[in-house]
Design an enzyme around this catalytic site. Structure first.
Site, PDB file in Angstrom:
ATOM      1  N   LYS A 196       6.203  -4.201  -3.595  1.00 39.33           N
ATOM      2  CA  LYS A 196       7.646  -4.062  -3.362  1.00 39.33           C
ATOM      3  C   LYS A 196       8.000  -4.073  -1.889  1.00 39.33           C
ATOM      4  CE  LYS A 196      11.777  -2.376  -5.036  1.00 39.33           C
ATOM      5  NZ  LYS A 196      12.345  -3.653  -5.469  1.00 39.33           N
ATOM      6  N   GLU A 234      18.646 -17.162  -6.432  1.00 40.39           N
ATOM      7  CA  GLU A 234      18.160 -15.849  -6.864  1.00 40.39           C
ATOM      8  C   GLU A 234      17.657 -15.909  -8.311  1.00 40.39           C
ATOM      9  OE1 GLU A 234      17.225 -13.194  -5.759  1.00 40.39           O
ATOM     10  OE2 GLU A 234      17.529 -11.603  -7.208  1.00 40.39           O
ATOM     11  N   HIS A 246      21.137 -36.153  -4.731  1.00 41.33           N
ATOM     12  CA  HIS A 246      20.433 -36.597  -3.526  1.00 41.33           C
ATOM     13  C   HIS A 246      18.916 -36.503  -3.692  1.00 41.33           C
ATOM     14  CE1 HIS A 246      24.229 -36.985  -1.421  1.00 41.33           C
ATOM     15  NE2 HIS A 246      24.557 -35.779  -1.892  1.00 41.33           N
ATOM     16  N   CYS A 302       0.832  -1.193   0.000  1.00 37.40           N
ATOM     17  CA  CYS A 302       0.000   0.000   0.000  1.00 37.40           C
ATOM     18  C   CYS A 302       0.871   1.248   0.000  1.00 37.40           C
ATOM     19  CB  CYS A 302      -0.962   0.090   1.171  1.00 37.40           C
ATOM     20  SG  CYS A 302      -2.142  -1.251   1.236  1.00 37.40           S
ATOM     21  N   GLU A 323       8.889 -15.045  -9.908  1.00 33.59           N
ATOM     22  CA  GLU A 323       8.075 -13.859  -9.659  1.00 33.59           C
ATOM     23  C   GLU A 323       7.743 -13.091 -10.932  1.00 33.59           C
ATOM     24  OE1 GLU A 323      11.731 -11.219  -7.779  1.00 33.59           O
ATOM     25  OE2 GLU A 323       9.707 -10.708  -7.225  1.00 33.59           O
ATOM     26  N   ASN A 375      -2.393   1.781   5.591  1.00 32.01           N
ATOM     27  CA  ASN A 375      -1.436   0.758   5.162  1.00 32.01           C
ATOM     28  C   ASN A 375      -1.159  -0.101   6.390  1.00 32.01           C
ATOM     29  OD1 ASN A 375       0.748  -0.702   4.172  1.00 32.01           O
ATOM     30  ND2 ASN A 375       2.205   0.932   4.549  1.00 32.01           N
ATOM     31  N   GLY A 376      -1.312  -1.409   6.278  1.00 32.37           N
ATOM     32  CA  GLY A 376      -1.035  -2.289   7.413  1.00 32.37           C
ATOM     33  C   GLY A 376      -2.201  -3.213   7.686  1.00 32.37           C
ATOM     34  N   TRP A 411      -2.519  -2.874  -1.773  1.00 30.74           N
ATOM     35  CA  TRP A 411      -2.177  -4.299  -1.890  1.00 30.74           C
ATOM     36  C   TRP A 411      -3.105  -4.985  -0.887  1.00 30.74           C
ATOM     37  CZ3 TRP A 411      -0.291  -8.272   1.261  1.00 30.74           C
ATOM     38  CH2 TRP A 411       0.202  -9.394   0.584  1.00 30.74           C
ATOM     39  N   LYS A 464      13.819 -14.891  -9.347  1.00 35.99           N
ATOM     40  CA  LYS A 464      13.491 -13.870 -10.350  1.00 35.99           C
ATOM     41  C   LYS A 464      12.516 -14.440 -11.383  1.00 35.99           C
ATOM     42  CE  LYS A 464      14.449 -10.854  -8.827  1.00 35.99           C
ATOM     43  NZ  LYS A 464      15.199 -10.629  -7.632  1.00 35.99           N
ATOM     44  N   ARG A 500       4.310  -0.229  -4.520  1.00 37.97           N
ATOM     45  CA  ARG A 500       3.984  -0.747  -3.188  1.00 37.97           C
ATOM     46  C   ARG A 500       2.697  -1.565  -3.173  1.00 37.97           C
ATOM     47  NH1 ARG A 500       6.875   1.954   0.837  1.00 37.97           N
ATOM     48  NH2 ARG A 500       5.393   1.153   2.337  1.00 37.97           N
TER      49      ARG A 500
HETATM   50  C1  F6R Z   1      12.444 -10.309  -5.045  1.00 33.62           C
HETATM   51  C2  F6R Z   1      12.281  -9.273  -4.051  1.00 33.62           C
HETATM   52  C3  F6R Z   1      11.928  -9.697  -2.664  1.00 33.62           C
HETATM   53  C4  F6R Z   1      12.617  -8.782  -1.631  1.00 33.62           C
HETATM   54  C5  F6R Z   1      12.119  -9.105  -0.220  1.00 33.62           C
HETATM   55  C6  F6R Z   1      12.798  -8.247   0.816  1.00 33.62           C
HETATM   56  O1  F6R Z   1      12.789  -9.764  -6.283  1.00 33.62           O
HETATM   57  O2  F6R Z   1      12.395  -8.117  -4.317  1.00 33.62           O
HETATM   58  O3  F6R Z   1      12.228 -11.025  -2.420  1.00 33.62           O
HETATM   59  O4  F6R Z   1      14.003  -8.976  -1.722  1.00 33.62           O
HETATM   60  O5  F6R Z   1      10.740  -8.902  -0.165  1.00 33.62           O
HETATM   61  O6  F6R Z   1      12.575  -6.893   0.575  1.00 33.62           O
HETATM   62  P1  F6R Z   1      13.475  -5.797   1.248  1.00 33.62           P
HETATM   63  O7  F6R Z   1      14.849  -5.930   0.680  1.00 33.62           O
HETATM   64  O8  F6R Z   1      12.847  -4.496   0.912  1.00 33.62           O
HETATM   65  O9  F6R Z   1      13.475  -6.082   2.725  1.00 33.62           O
END
Ligand code: F6R
Length: 616
Positions: free
Chosen positions: A611, A485, A508, A2, A492, A102-103, A76, A489, A27
């Site tokens: 985000k 990682e 294994h 949010c 998502e 937000n929350g 969100w 990527k 967000r």
């Molecule tokens: C993946 C991604 C998330 C963040 C995670 C932590 O691309 O962006 O996995 O890395 O939500 O977010 P921060 O770094 O803001 O604590």
């Protein structure tokens, strides 16, 4: 999670609010809404499910009278699906006040029952509407917005940033925060509120971060901050170090593409002012004290998602250089495992946003247990660095795309600075060995630029593979977290099944997943630094090739040993082992971006995500 924006001043508020929401849309993007007090002193609202564009469309076809006071929200969803009715703002029961949130309000069910008992009627399924209705009731009882707002927040449990406006007090926006972010933007004859500085960076770079359990009231000429009891609180303004253009897409097709291209700068800028000749001297670590750091006997990294994978990469180097054991724990698991943490434990949190609730709670828990806490963070004024003993900011600049890219490489760089600083104060690495690592670090940005030059080839690969249903990623040593990682990527962004494995783990169990044609990315370590590890990975490639996998190797330029066994080789420049992840992750970022584009998906705003994850 949010995005929130508030404005009071002399300009028309809708363009300010919509501009702020545009910058905060990363967000959350399930629905959006605004409320303004019009020149007649009447509350006007508009809200729509869908991305901000839907609301903008609605406002152009059904305009509302604008005014100089307003609030805006991009959502969100937590409680209640992403519908028009559940979109914020929510109104008090007389329709005179609007509130955004937000929350999560944890005691909303009890409060709702209580209010319904008093005859209050609810229009949505959200927890937020409880706060709006409660504020309305309190306002009628007290006749004063500040008091009513204070009484309202005192009744709420959970995490919240709230903003509200009321018809009877035009020219005023009230806000409060508990466990969710809120920042003030200080203007001339106007003031702003936002979930982060991006909300108002177009208008001012002077900001104040609101502390935990504080209330703020802004008018065009005044900013008042109090605690929840109403006692005044001193504020410390800061200057935002980037300008609006840094958070703009410019000519790029997506923020993610722009941000991948900024990987080299993120590394170079994070190193700046932290090197003394060819040694590492990090002023921010001095806040903890070199004598304290010399006694650190254990490091626990707490983080989530990509940030946790950065922590895993860093853990190999820190252990090797500073001879301190490093555990990397998912922040949301840390609190619940009864962690062993003592006065000589350094708990290092890693967070791009500095607002991730899981990470924040882990930091608070670590402090309660007596640990020293260091925050590696990319966002000035964020909560986690303020709740930590010291902060080491990554200078990646604003990261807008939901998928983290440049922040990842900046986080690894910051961890390497920590490792080399520790190695110096602990005397575990001599000056020439430290200098050799610093030279490697300084060479990374240019090598990354070389890797960025392979973009078209990776794009071609991704476009061929647009129908792929699954992809595996394999790595050893520091290549292992990079494999994780790469898989994250892809999950998502391209919504396909992707898994990262330690290459040695394959036999294994996971090798059973290999079937003819399955694409497998393999991170191949340099043969020049570790012939043994290189040979092992080449053997792993042969094992999967024998079972029909289609191998895409990310290997050092000139690594001929891998050529006969790989279907594709993406070459990266030679780097010492700890620095390979900074190069090898770049093609994986590009691949995920290109596969997502090939599938026609929204690269910057993938489904179901936001985000900044400010709920637990
Ligand atoms: C993946 C991604 C998330 C963040 C995670 C932590 O691309 O962006 O996995 O890395 O939500 O977010 P921060 O770094 O803001 O604590």
């Amino acid at each position: 999670m949010c995005g929130i924006v508030g404005y009071v001043g002399s300009r028309q508020s809708l363009p300010v609010l919509l501009g702020g929401l545009k910058r905060l849309e990363y967000r959350g993007y399930d629905s959006a809404g605004v409320a303004v007090i019009d020149p007649e002193g009447r509350l006007r609202t508009a809200k729509r499910a869908g991305k901000l564009g839907v609301l903008e469309e609605e406002l152009s076809t059904h305009p509302i009278a604008d005014g100089v006071t307003g609030i805006g929200h991009t959502r969100w969803a937590t409680h209640g699906g992403p519908t028009d009715g559940n979109a914020h703002p929510h109104l008090g029961d007389d329709g005179k006040l609007a509130l955004i949130h937000n929350g999560i309000i944890e005691n909303f069910a009890q409060l709702k029952e209580e209010l319904e008992g008093q005859g209050v009627v609810f229009d949505s399924e959200t927890d937020t509407e409880v706060a709006a209705k409660l504020l309305g009731v309190e306002y009628r009882r007290t006749g004063d917005l500040r008091t009513a707002f204070r009484n309202t927040v005192a009744r709420l449990d959970g995490a919240f940033t709230l903003l509200a406006v009321h018809e009877d007090e035009p020219g005023v926006v009230v806000g409060a925060r508990r466990n969710s972010p809120l920042v003030i933007g200080l203007g001339e004859g106007e003031n702003f509120l936002g979930s982060d500085v991006a909300a108002f960076i177009e208008h001012t770079r002077r900001a104040v971060a609101i502390g935990q359990d504080q209330i703020v009231v802004i008018t065009p000429d005044r900013v008042e901050v109090t605690d929840f009891a109403g006692d005044p609180v001193e504020v410390a303004p800061f200057e935002v170090q980037w300008d609006a253009s840094a958070a703009e897409k410019g000519g790029w097709s997506s923020f993610m593409l722009k941000e991948i291209t900024e990987d080299p700068d993120a590394v170079a800028d994070t190193l700046r002012e932290r090197l003394d000749g060819d040694d590492v001297v990090v002023p921010e670590l001095a806040e903890l004290g070199d004598d304290v750091l010399a006694q650190v006997d254990r490091i626990v990294v707490v983080a989530a998602g990509t940030a946790a994978y950065a922590g895993q990469v860093g853990s190999y180097a820190i252990e090797s250089w500073a001879r301190v054991p490093v555990d990397v724990q998912l922040a949301h698991e840390f609190r619940y495992r009864d962690p062993v943490v003592g006065p000589h434990t350094l708990v290092v949190s890693i967070s791009q946003s500095g607002e991730t609730m899981d990470t924040l709670m882990a930091v608070k828990h670590a402090r309660e247990l007596g640990a020293r806490t260091l925050s590696i963070c990319n966002t000035q004024g964020a909560t986690i660095p303020r709740e930590s003993d010291a902060a080491l900011y990554t200078h990646a600049g604003p990261e807008v795309a939901v998928a983290s890219t440049k922040a990842f490489v900046a986080q690894i760089t910051a961890l390497y600075l920590l490792g080399l600083h520790l190695a110096r104060v602990k005397g575990t690495l001599d000056a020439s060995a430290r200098a050799a690592q610093v030279r490697e670090l300084l060479a990374v940005p240019d090598k990354m630029r070389t890797v960025l030059g392979t973009h078209d080839r990776i794009a071609e690969l991704a476009h061929w593979m647009a129908d792929t249903r699954a992809v595996l990623f394999l790595g050893r040593h520091v290549g292992y977290p990079v494999a994780l990682e790469g898989a994250l990527k892809l999950k998502e962004l391209a919504y396909i099944h992707a898994e990262g494995f330690a290459a040695g783990e394959l036999k294994h169990g996971p090798i059973a997943l290999i079937e003819p044609g399955l694409p497998v990315f393999v991170l191949v370590p340099s043969p020049r630094y570790s012939d043994e590890m290189h040979r092992k990975v080449v053997s792993n490639i042969q094992e999967i090739r024998a079972r029909g996998a289609r191998v895409i190797a990310i290997a050092e330029i000139g690594d001929v040993a891998v050529l006969p066994y790989a279907d594709e080789v993406i070459p990266v420049p030679l780097a010492a082992p700890f620095f390979e992840p900074l190069l090898a992750v770049v093609p994986l970022q590009i691949f995920a971006l290109e596969l997502s584009s090939a599938k026609g998906l929204d690269v910057d705003q993938p489904r179901n995500l936001a985000k900044s994850v400010t709920v637990e």
